[in-house]
Design a protein around this motif. Structure first.
Motif, PDB file in Angstrom:
ATOM      1  N   MET A 293       7.328 -33.279  -2.619  1.00 54.58           N
ATOM      2  CA  MET A 293       8.315 -33.474  -3.655  1.00 54.58           C
ATOM      3  C   MET A 293       9.193 -32.246  -3.728  1.00 54.58           C
ATOM      4  N   ASP A 294      10.496 -32.436  -3.817  1.00 54.72           N
ATOM      5  CA  ASP A 294      11.442 -31.342  -3.925  1.00 54.72           C
ATOM      6  C   ASP A 294      11.283 -30.684  -5.289  1.00 54.72           C
ATOM      7  N   ALA A 295      11.111 -29.383  -5.294  1.00 54.83           N
ATOM      8  CA  ALA A 295      10.871 -28.658  -6.538  1.00 54.83           C
ATOM      9  C   ALA A 295      12.080 -28.716  -7.463  1.00 54.83           C
ATOM     10  N   THR A 296      13.276 -29.036  -6.962  1.00 56.58           N
ATOM     11  CA  THR A 296      14.456 -29.086  -7.800  1.00 56.58           C
ATOM     12  C   THR A 296      14.594 -30.413  -8.531  1.00 56.58           C
ATOM     13  N   VAL A 297      13.788 -31.390  -8.174  1.00 57.96           N
ATOM     14  CA  VAL A 297      13.853 -32.691  -8.819  1.00 57.96           C
ATOM     15  C   VAL A 297      12.890 -32.698  -9.999  1.00 57.96           C
ATOM     16  N   PRO A 298      13.394 -32.942 -11.219  1.00 61.25           N
ATOM     17  CA  PRO A 298      12.490 -32.947 -12.364  1.00 61.25           C
ATOM     18  C   PRO A 298      11.505 -34.102 -12.274  1.00 61.25           C
ATOM     19  N   VAL A 299      10.296 -33.861 -12.754  1.00 60.83           N
ATOM     20  CA  VAL A 299       9.263 -34.887 -12.738  1.00 60.83           C
ATOM     21  C   VAL A 299       9.276 -35.593 -14.082  1.00 60.83           C
ATOM     22  N   SER A 300       9.513 -36.866 -14.055  1.00 66.65           N
ATOM     23  CA  SER A 300       9.489 -37.668 -15.261  1.00 66.65           C
ATOM     24  C   SER A 300       8.045 -37.963 -15.635  1.00 66.65           C
ATOM     25  N   LEU A 301       7.766 -38.037 -16.926  1.00 64.38           N
ATOM     26  CA  LEU A 301       6.403 -38.323 -17.370  1.00 64.38           C
ATOM     27  C   LEU A 301       5.899 -39.648 -16.845  1.00 64.38           C
ATOM     28  N   ASP A 302       6.803 -40.613 -16.601  1.00 65.92           N
ATOM     29  CA  ASP A 302       6.346 -41.909 -16.114  1.00 65.92           C
ATOM     30  C   ASP A 302       6.030 -41.896 -14.621  1.00 65.92           C
ATOM     31  N   THR A 303       6.341 -40.787 -13.928  1.00 70.31           N
ATOM     32  CA  THR A 303       5.986 -40.699 -12.513  1.00 70.31           C
ATOM     33  C   THR A 303       4.725 -39.881 -12.277  1.00 70.31           C
ATOM     34  N   VAL A 304       4.209 -39.260 -13.329  1.00 71.06           N
ATOM     35  CA  VAL A 304       2.996 -38.459 -13.193  1.00 71.06           C
ATOM     36  C   VAL A 304       1.788 -39.390 -13.073  1.00 71.06           C
ATOM     37  N   LEU A 305       0.970 -39.124 -12.079  1.00 74.11           N
ATOM     38  CA  LEU A 305      -0.278 -39.851 -11.913  1.00 74.11           C
ATOM     39  C   LEU A 305      -1.327 -39.137 -12.752  1.00 74.11           C
ATOM     40  N   ARG A 306      -1.959 -39.866 -13.641  1.00 70.75           N
ATOM     41  CA  ARG A 306      -2.994 -39.298 -14.505  1.00 70.75           C
ATOM     42  C   ARG A 306      -4.333 -39.875 -14.073  1.00 70.75           C
ATOM     43  N   LEU A 307      -5.232 -38.979 -13.669  1.00 67.74           N
ATOM     44  CA  LEU A 307      -6.549 -39.405 -13.213  1.00 67.74           C
ATOM     45  C   LEU A 307      -7.626 -38.897 -14.165  1.00 67.74           C
ATOM     46  N   ARG A 308      -8.519 -39.790 -14.497  1.00 63.44           N
ATOM     47  CA  ARG A 308      -9.726 -39.407 -15.235  1.00 63.44           C
ATOM     48  C   ARG A 308     -10.894 -39.675 -14.299  1.00 63.44           C
ATOM     49  N   VAL A 309     -11.633 -38.633 -13.976  1.00 62.00           N
ATOM     50  CA  VAL A 309     -12.797 -38.792 -13.107  1.00 62.00           C
ATOM     51  C   VAL A 309     -14.091 -38.440 -13.831  1.00 62.00           C
ATOM     52  N   LEU A 310     -13.986 -37.744 -14.941  1.00 69.85           N
ATOM     53  CA  LEU A 310     -15.170 -37.381 -15.715  1.00 69.85           C
ATOM     54  C   LEU A 310     -15.417 -38.456 -16.769  1.00 69.85           C
ATOM     55  N   GLY A 311     -16.608 -39.015 -16.777  1.00 74.25           N
ATOM     56  CA  GLY A 311     -16.930 -40.031 -17.780  1.00 74.25           C
ATOM     57  C   GLY A 311     -16.359 -41.399 -17.463  1.00 74.25           C
ATOM     58  N   GLY A 312     -16.115 -41.681 -16.213  1.00 74.50           N
ATOM     59  CA  GLY A 312     -15.569 -42.981 -15.821  1.00 74.50           C
ATOM     60  C   GLY A 312     -14.191 -42.816 -15.226  1.00 74.50           C
ATOM     61  N   PHE A 313     -13.950 -43.453 -14.114  1.00 75.52           N
ATOM     62  CA  PHE A 313     -12.701 -43.291 -13.377  1.00 75.52           C
ATOM     63  C   PHE A 313     -11.592 -44.145 -13.989  1.00 75.52           C
ATOM     64  N   ARG A 314     -10.392 -43.569 -14.019  1.00 76.28           N
ATOM     65  CA  ARG A 314      -9.217 -44.311 -14.471  1.00 76.28           C
ATOM     66  C   ARG A 314      -7.977 -43.642 -13.890  1.00 76.28           C
ATOM     67  N   ALA A 315      -7.076 -44.441 -13.362  1.00 80.96           N
ATOM     68  CA  ALA A 315      -5.812 -43.949 -12.810  1.00 80.96           C
ATOM     69  C   ALA A 315      -4.672 -44.646 -13.543  1.00 80.96           C
ATOM     70  N   VAL A 316      -3.743 -43.848 -14.068  1.00 77.67           N
ATOM     71  CA  VAL A 316      -2.631 -44.382 -14.849  1.00 77.67           C
ATOM     72  C   VAL A 316      -1.342 -43.715 -14.387  1.00 77.67           C
ATOM     73  N   ARG A 317      -0.301 -44.516 -14.220  1.00 72.27           N
ATOM     74  CA  ARG A 317       1.032 -43.997 -13.927  1.00 72.27           C
ATOM     75  C   ARG A 317       2.019 -44.738 -14.816  1.00 72.27           C
ATOM     76  N   GLY A 318       2.800 -43.976 -15.545  1.00 67.40           N
ATOM     77  CA  GLY A 318       3.811 -44.573 -16.414  1.00 67.40           C
ATOM     78  C   GLY A 318       3.226 -45.510 -17.450  1.00 67.40           C
ATOM     79  N   GLY A 319       2.023 -45.236 -17.916  1.00 68.67           N
ATOM     80  CA  GLY A 319       1.378 -46.075 -18.909  1.00 68.67           C
ATOM     81  C   GLY A 319       0.662 -47.285 -18.339  1.00 68.67           C
ATOM     82  N   ASP A 320       0.785 -47.509 -17.041  1.00 71.20           N
ATOM     83  CA  ASP A 320       0.143 -48.651 -16.396  1.00 71.20           C
ATOM     84  C   ASP A 320      -1.093 -48.215 -15.614  1.00 71.20           C
ATOM     85  N   ILE A 321      -2.193 -48.926 -15.817  1.00 67.69           N
ATOM     86  CA  ILE A 321      -3.406 -48.668 -15.049  1.00 67.69           C
ATOM     87  C   ILE A 321      -3.177 -49.160 -13.629  1.00 67.69           C
TER      88      ILE A 321
END
Length: 139
Positions: free
Chosen positions: A1-29
């Motif tokens: 990813m180009d460092a000059t391009v801002p990262v939108s919160l909806d493009t961030v991948l959010r991973l939960r691996v502790l206490g059960g796995f879950r992957a969410v991007r832009g509010g969608d599992i």
């Protein structure tokens, strides 16, 4: 990813691996990451994120009871499934012929990273007051 391009919160991948796995991007599992092997692969690579993991090492870790050739075949298949299940996987991971690694600039947030940061803060506070260290450990 180009460092000059801002990262939108909806493009961030959010991973939960502790206490059960879950992957969410832009509010969608992301439902395609529901298998144990895909989750184990992501967790392993995240734990080793500061250095590349060799494909051979990954194959042996995920399939210790199979032949080397079969384990490598299984890993290739799993990486193909990962690319289908994780949109824009190349923004999060560096996948080449020999290694796999989390991109240092990946739009990625993970509970594991927050946990490791809290432990590092607690270690840094070890020389400080006991309440500061306790607070970091509680976090």
């Amino acid at each position: 990813m180009d460092a000059t391009v801002p990262v939108s919160l909806d493009t961030v991948l959010r991973l939960r691996v502790l206490g059960g796995f879950r992957a969410v991007r832009g509010g969608d599992i992301l439902p395609g990451l529901h298998t144990g092997r895909l989750q184990a692969l992501l967790a392993y690579v995240m734990l080793q994120r500061h250095a590349p993991s060799s494909r051979q090492q990954l194959a042996f870790a995920l399939w210790p009871d199979t032949s080397d050739k079969q384990a490598r075949t299984n890993l290739r298949t799993l990486l193909s499934r990962l690319r289908r299940a994780l949109p824009e996987a190349d923004r999060v991971l560096i996948i080449d012929q020999q290694t796999l690694q989390v991109r240092p600039d990946a739009p990625l947030a993970a509970d594991l990273f927050a946990f490791e940061d809290a432990l590092a803060q607690a270690d840094a506070d070890a020389a400080a007051t006991k309440p500061a260290r306790s607070q970091a450990l509680e976090a």
